[in-house]
Write a protein that holds these residues in place. Structure first.
Motif, PDB file in Angstrom:
ATOM      1  N   SER A 192       5.212   6.788  -8.017  1.00 35.26           N
ATOM      2  CA  SER A 192       6.033   7.736  -8.764  1.00 35.26           C
ATOM      3  C   SER A 192       7.110   7.013  -9.552  1.00 35.26           C
ATOM      4  O   SER A 192       7.882   6.232  -8.989  1.00 35.26           O
ATOM      5  N   CYS A 193       7.147   7.276 -10.864  1.00 35.60           N
ATOM      6  CA  CYS A 193       8.197   6.689 -11.690  1.00 35.60           C
ATOM      7  C   CYS A 193       8.403   7.548 -12.939  1.00 35.60           C
ATOM      8  O   CYS A 193       7.529   8.322 -13.324  1.00 35.60           O
ATOM      9  N   GLU A 194       9.591   7.393 -13.530  1.00 36.02           N
ATOM     10  CA  GLU A 194       9.957   8.116 -14.740  1.00 36.02           C
ATOM     11  C   GLU A 194      10.655   7.158 -15.683  1.00 36.02           C
ATOM     12  O   GLU A 194      11.399   6.272 -15.249  1.00 36.02           O
ATOM     13  N   GLN A 211      10.228   5.887  -7.480  1.00 39.76           N
ATOM     14  CA  GLN A 211      10.376   6.520  -6.165  1.00 39.76           C
ATOM     15  C   GLN A 211       9.185   6.122  -5.301  1.00 39.76           C
ATOM     16  O   GLN A 211       8.171   6.816  -5.260  1.00 39.76           O
ATOM     17  N   PRO A 212       9.314   4.989  -4.583  1.00 43.11           N
ATOM     18  CA  PRO A 212       8.211   4.570  -3.712  1.00 43.11           C
ATOM     19  C   PRO A 212       8.152   5.448  -2.468  1.00 43.11           C
ATOM     20  O   PRO A 212       9.141   5.651  -1.791  1.00 43.11           O
ATOM     21  N   HIS A 213       6.961   5.972  -2.185  1.00 37.24           N
ATOM     22  CA  HIS A 213       6.777   6.863  -1.037  1.00 37.24           C
ATOM     23  C   HIS A 213       6.148   6.153   0.158  1.00 37.24           C
ATOM     24  O   HIS A 213       5.887   6.791   1.164  1.00 37.24           O
ATOM     25  N   SER A 214       5.879   4.849   0.020  1.00 32.45           N
ATOM     26  CA  SER A 214       5.237   4.120   1.112  1.00 32.45           C
ATOM     27  C   SER A 214       5.554   2.633   0.984  1.00 32.45           C
ATOM     28  O   SER A 214       5.954   2.172  -0.081  1.00 32.45           O
ATOM     29  N   PRO A 215       5.362   1.890   2.052  1.00 33.18           N
ATOM     30  CA  PRO A 215       5.534   0.431   1.967  1.00 33.18           C
ATOM     31  C   PRO A 215       4.582  -0.182   0.933  1.00 33.18           C
ATOM     32  O   PRO A 215       4.959  -1.128   0.233  1.00 33.18           O
ATOM     33  N   LEU A 216       3.389   0.373   0.797  1.00 31.26           N
ATOM     34  CA  LEU A 216       2.452  -0.122  -0.203  1.00 31.26           C
ATOM     35  C   LEU A 216       3.024   0.058  -1.611  1.00 31.26           C
ATOM     36  O   LEU A 216       2.933  -0.837  -2.448  1.00 31.26           O
ATOM     37  N   ALA A 217       3.645   1.200  -1.879  1.00 26.77           N
ATOM     38  CA  ALA A 217       4.245   1.449  -3.192  1.00 26.77           C
ATOM     39  C   ALA A 217       5.389   0.475  -3.471  1.00 26.77           C
ATOM     40  O   ALA A 217       5.567   0.023  -4.600  1.00 26.77           O
ATOM     41  N   VAL A 218       6.164   0.140  -2.443  1.00 26.23           N
ATOM     42  CA  VAL A 218       7.244  -0.842  -2.600  1.00 26.23           C
ATOM     43  C   VAL A 218       6.658  -2.208  -2.970  1.00 26.23           C
ATOM     44  O   VAL A 218       7.134  -2.871  -3.889  1.00 26.23           O
ATOM     45  N   ALA A 219       5.609  -2.609  -2.276  1.00 34.62           N
ATOM     46  CA  ALA A 219       4.956  -3.890  -2.564  1.00 34.62           C
ATOM     47  C   ALA A 219       4.347  -3.892  -3.961  1.00 34.62           C
ATOM     48  O   ALA A 219       4.427  -4.905  -4.677  1.00 34.62           O
TER      49      ALA A 219
END
Length: 91
Positions: free
Chosen positions: A34-36, A46-54
């Motif tokens: 998620s991003c804008e 807006q990372p919703h998981s550790p995978l999204a952060v990575a």
């Protein structure tokens, strides 16, 4: 623990400014992060998981590090046995 949707991960927006923020936002959306990005505003992720952060970290590295450094880091990762974690090279 579910790595994709852990219960204790705060889902706060991360804001950043970068010259390539449009390209970064497009790539993150392709990856499902998620991003804008509004004109003249910082990129919001807006990372919703550790995978999204990575994934966000990896995409930012692509745009902030020279290709030669990224290739060197990848070579460094391949030189380790699969059982060891690959950490960024020291500068």
């Amino acid at each position: 623990m579910n790595v994709d949707k852990p219960d204790n991960l705060p889902c706060e927006w991360i804001e950043t400014r970068h010259a390539a923020s449009w390209e970064i936002c497009m790539r993150l959306k392709e990856l499902g992060v998620s991003c804008e990005r509004e004109p003249y505003q910082p990129l919001k992720i807006q990372p919703h998981s550790p995978l999204a952060v990575a994934q966000a970290w990896s995409v930012f590295r692509q745009f902030t590090h020279p290709r030669s450094e990224l290739a060197s880091w990848l070579d460094h990762c391949w030189s380790y046995p699969a059982s060891q974690a690959c950490l960024p090279l020291e500068r």
